[in-house]
Design a protein around this motif. Structure first.
Motif, PDB file in Angstrom:
ATOM      1  N   LEU A 263      25.867 -33.363  13.306  1.00  0.00           N
ATOM      2  CA  LEU A 263      25.267 -31.958  12.740  1.00  0.00           C
ATOM      3  C   LEU A 263      25.727 -31.827  11.386  1.00  0.00           C
ATOM      4  O   LEU A 263      26.824 -32.337  10.937  1.00  0.00           O
ATOM      5  N   ALA A 264      24.734 -31.367  10.665  1.00  0.00           N
ATOM      6  CA  ALA A 264      24.991 -30.800   9.224  1.00  0.00           C
ATOM      7  C   ALA A 264      24.626 -29.563   8.766  1.00  0.00           C
ATOM      8  O   ALA A 264      23.973 -28.960   9.444  1.00  0.00           O
ATOM      9  N   ALA A 265      25.491 -28.992   7.747  1.00  0.00           N
ATOM     10  CA  ALA A 265      25.092 -27.844   7.209  1.00  0.00           C
ATOM     11  C   ALA A 265      24.310 -28.091   6.094  1.00  0.00           C
ATOM     12  O   ALA A 265      24.480 -28.858   5.137  1.00  0.00           O
ATOM     13  N   LEU A 266      23.359 -27.313   5.793  1.00  0.00           N
ATOM     14  CA  LEU A 266      22.318 -27.248   4.733  1.00  0.00           C
ATOM     15  C   LEU A 266      22.125 -25.970   3.976  1.00  0.00           C
ATOM     16  O   LEU A 266      22.128 -24.996   4.677  1.00  0.00           O
ATOM     17  N   HIS A 267      22.244 -26.012   2.644  1.00  0.00           N
ATOM     18  CA  HIS A 267      22.065 -25.240   1.628  1.00  0.00           C
ATOM     19  C   HIS A 267      20.716 -25.133   0.987  1.00  0.00           C
ATOM     20  O   HIS A 267      20.474 -26.296   0.292  1.00  0.00           O
ATOM     21  N   LEU A 268      19.789 -24.396   1.616  1.00  0.00           N
ATOM     22  CA  LEU A 268      18.412 -24.360   1.142  1.00  0.00           C
ATOM     23  C   LEU A 268      18.318 -23.656  -0.075  1.00  0.00           C
ATOM     24  O   LEU A 268      18.841 -22.661  -0.683  1.00  0.00           O
ATOM     25  N   ASP A 269      17.207 -24.378  -0.723  1.00  0.00           N
ATOM     26  CA  ASP A 269      16.624 -23.773  -2.080  1.00  0.00           C
ATOM     27  C   ASP A 269      15.894 -22.508  -1.637  1.00  0.00           C
ATOM     28  O   ASP A 269      14.845 -22.298  -0.870  1.00  0.00           O
ATOM     29  N   GLY A 270      16.337 -21.403  -2.339  1.00  0.00           N
ATOM     30  CA  GLY A 270      15.834 -20.009  -1.835  1.00  0.00           C
ATOM     31  C   GLY A 270      14.719 -19.569  -2.908  1.00  0.00           C
ATOM     32  O   GLY A 270      14.335 -18.509  -2.787  1.00  0.00           O
ATOM     33  N   SER A 271      14.017 -20.635  -3.652  1.00  0.00           N
ATOM     34  CA  SER A 271      13.029 -20.104  -4.428  1.00  0.00           C
ATOM     35  C   SER A 271      11.992 -19.660  -3.665  1.00  0.00           C
ATOM     36  O   SER A 271      10.919 -19.119  -4.113  1.00  0.00           O
ATOM     37  N   ASP A 272      11.649 -20.430  -2.381  1.00  0.00           N
ATOM     38  CA  ASP A 272      10.465 -20.246  -1.617  1.00  0.00           C
ATOM     39  C   ASP A 272      10.780 -18.964  -0.369  1.00  0.00           C
ATOM     40  O   ASP A 272      11.742 -18.922  -0.270  1.00  0.00           O
ATOM     41  N   VAL A 273       9.816 -18.380  -0.164  1.00  0.00           N
ATOM     42  CA  VAL A 273      10.064 -17.279   0.826  1.00  0.00           C
ATOM     43  C   VAL A 273      10.060 -17.689   2.271  1.00  0.00           C
ATOM     44  O   VAL A 273      10.241 -17.202   3.317  1.00  0.00           O
ATOM     45  N   VAL A 274       9.757 -19.017   2.551  1.00  0.00           N
ATOM     46  CA  VAL A 274       9.661 -19.735   3.686  1.00  0.00           C
ATOM     47  C   VAL A 274      11.167 -19.906   4.285  1.00  0.00           C
ATOM     48  O   VAL A 274      11.893 -20.577   3.503  1.00  0.00           O
ATOM     49  N   LEU A 275      11.315 -19.474   5.478  1.00  0.00           N
ATOM     50  CA  LEU A 275      12.651 -19.923   6.051  1.00  0.00           C
ATOM     51  C   LEU A 275      12.396 -20.686   7.384  1.00  0.00           C
ATOM     52  O   LEU A 275      11.397 -20.647   8.115  1.00  0.00           O
ATOM     53  N   PRO A 276      13.061 -21.969   7.322  1.00  0.00           N
ATOM     54  CA  PRO A 276      12.513 -22.846   8.358  1.00  0.00           C
ATOM     55  C   PRO A 276      12.997 -22.434   9.661  1.00  0.00           C
ATOM     56  O   PRO A 276      13.726 -21.494   9.965  1.00  0.00           O
ATOM     57  N   VAL A 277      12.283 -22.921  10.703  1.00  0.00           N
ATOM     58  CA  VAL A 277      12.578 -22.382  12.091  1.00  0.00           C
ATOM     59  C   VAL A 277      13.321 -23.837  12.962  1.00  0.00           C
ATOM     60  O   VAL A 277      13.119 -24.940  12.529  1.00  0.00           O
ATOM     61  N   ARG A 278      13.759 -23.407  14.071  1.00  0.00           N
ATOM     62  CA  ARG A 278      14.118 -24.637  15.158  1.00  0.00           C
ATOM     63  C   ARG A 278      13.107 -25.220  15.199  1.00  0.00           C
ATOM     64  O   ARG A 278      12.049 -25.055  15.503  1.00  0.00           O
ATOM     65  N   GLY A 279      13.278 -26.881  14.941  1.00  0.00           N
ATOM     66  CA  GLY A 279      12.394 -27.867  15.364  1.00  0.00           C
ATOM     67  C   GLY A 279      11.759 -28.357  14.006  1.00  0.00           C
ATOM     68  O   GLY A 279      11.119 -29.355  13.951  1.00  0.00           O
ATOM     69  N   ASP A 280      11.876 -27.548  12.901  1.00  0.00           N
ATOM     70  CA  ASP A 280      11.316 -28.007  11.498  1.00  0.00           C
ATOM     71  C   ASP A 280      12.093 -29.507  11.261  1.00  0.00           C
ATOM     72  O   ASP A 280      13.009 -29.654  11.682  1.00  0.00           O
ATOM     73  N   LEU A 281      11.242 -30.241  10.981  1.00  0.00           N
ATOM     74  CA  LEU A 281      11.606 -31.713  10.387  1.00  0.00           C
ATOM     75  C   LEU A 281      12.423 -31.668   8.855  1.00  0.00           C
ATOM     76  O   LEU A 281      12.054 -31.123   8.142  1.00  0.00           O
ATOM     77  N   VAL A 282      13.419 -32.852   9.108  1.00  0.00           N
ATOM     78  CA  VAL A 282      14.214 -33.065   7.806  1.00  0.00           C
ATOM     79  C   VAL A 282      14.041 -34.459   7.563  1.00  0.00           C
ATOM     80  O   VAL A 282      13.958 -35.346   8.358  1.00  0.00           O
TER      81      VAL A 282
END
Length: 364
Positions: A263-282
């Protein structure tokens, strides 16, 4: 839950109360110990009978045989290969054990427990009408819950995630674990009107959970999950208790091997309005290395997520692909790739805010 139908301003997604108008303000109130969060996606299972503690001790990952009235803990039910099948919070009230489980798992957990009774002197009963609320201990919310309880003694489960439990082990190599700042509690209530406001929805509660790196059955668990991968040995597994199903895998991975995922914690780029959902690929470059398990918008840290990654994924910056958009993600390692053999590794500093390009802790 009918008890929560009268709450003004509640915005719902089916039975789930997602927010009350402003999730970010609700987060602040919840984090400050002021707000109470209706937990309409949890179910209570009552286990009664004189053998209840020794019986649960023999079939689950946690040592519960010596719980005293008022004690709280957490347990996992594992399959023979050590994979997580069920999870529940545990509260012993002196007459019975209250198990708190995610709605999606509660009926299956209760059915499995019923099949395991055999000649033990226990009964297993689902309590679908039991109303639960969540709050952070030590604030005004707790005072209101105590004042509204019969005789001023509420039934409250204290989440053990705030510290490593006896018999447990922490893989995260941080100077201060974010779980220590997360005194999450869940109370059984009879009269929601007596609680008063403010209230916070599920979006606020989930944001605080993700920021605390706290795994949850309905999010961080899939058909392959073993407890080591999400640092769940910290709160839900007793490494030196007696035999239980899946114990051999738990011991082998902890003492001799490494979990295949982490498990990892991710700090996401907030410049886009899209928030990932469960199952999105990394992705690590062009290589798929894992999936998002939870993603939230935190009132201080911005968009953050938990992700289950391959053990061999790099510890540097990753990319999350959601709705065809690539989102840059700075990574905070929770479970190291060499978990199980990490003695003597220097402690790392936890990222407490969203990292920036100038933050030396995230420099590649």
């Amino acid at each position: 839950m009918a008890l929560f139908d009268s709450l003004p301003g509640a915005v719902r997604d089916g039975d789930l109360i997602t927010h009350f108008g402003n999730p970010l303000i609700e987060q602040r109130d919840l984090a400050a110990g002021r707000a109470i969060s209706p937990l309409t996606d949890r179910t209570v299972i009552e286990v009664a009978g004189e053998d209840r503690l020794s019986w649960l001790d023999s079939i689950t990952s946690q040592s519960v045989g010596h719980l005293h009235p008022g004690d709280s803990t957490e347990l996992l039910v594992l399959d023979p290969q050590g994979r997580v099948e069920h999870a529940a919070g545990v509260f012993e009230d002196g007459a019975g054990v209250w198990l708190i489980a995610d709605d999606a798992d509660a009926e299956k957990l209760a059915a499995w427990l019923q099949r395991m009774v055999f000649r033990s002197r226990v009964t297993v009963t689902v309590r679908p009408d039991a109303a639960l609320v969540g709050f952070l201990a030590g604030g005004e919310a707790e005072k209101r819950i105590t004042a509204s309880a019969p005789n001023g003694v509420p039934v409250v489960w204290r989440d053990p995630w705030h510290q490593v439990q006896p018999g447990g082990h922490q893989y995260a190599l941080v100077d201060q674990h974010p779980g220590s700042e997360y005194p999450w509690s869940v109370a059984l209530v009879d009269d929601v009107d007596a609680l008063g406001g403010p209230f916070a929805g599920a979006l606020a509660a989930e944001a605080l959970r993700v920021a605390a790196w706290r795994p949850r059955w309905s999010h961080e668990v899939d058909e392959r999950t073993i407890p080591h991968e999400s640092d769940w040995i910290r709160s839900a597994v007793h490494l030196s208790k007696g035999c239980y199903r899946g114990q051999e895998t738990v011991a082998k991975v902890h003492n001799l091997g490494h979990p295949p995922r982490r498990l990892a914690a991710l700090h996401l780029d907030g410049s886009d309005v899209v928030l990932p959902v469960r199952g999105d690929l990394v992705f690590d470059g062009e290589t798929e290395v894992g999936t998002i398990t939870s993603a939230v918008l935190h009132f201080e840290e911005g968009p953050i997520a938990l992700a289950v990654l391959s053990r061999r994924a790099s510890t540097g910056e990753l990319t999350v692909r959601s709705e065809g958009i690539d989102i840059a993600a700075a990574q905070q390692v929770i479970v190291p790739a060499d978990a199980g053999a990490t003695a003597g590794v220097p402690r790392l500093t936890r990222l407490s805010r969203r990292p920036t390009a100038e933050d030396p802790r995230t420099a590649r």
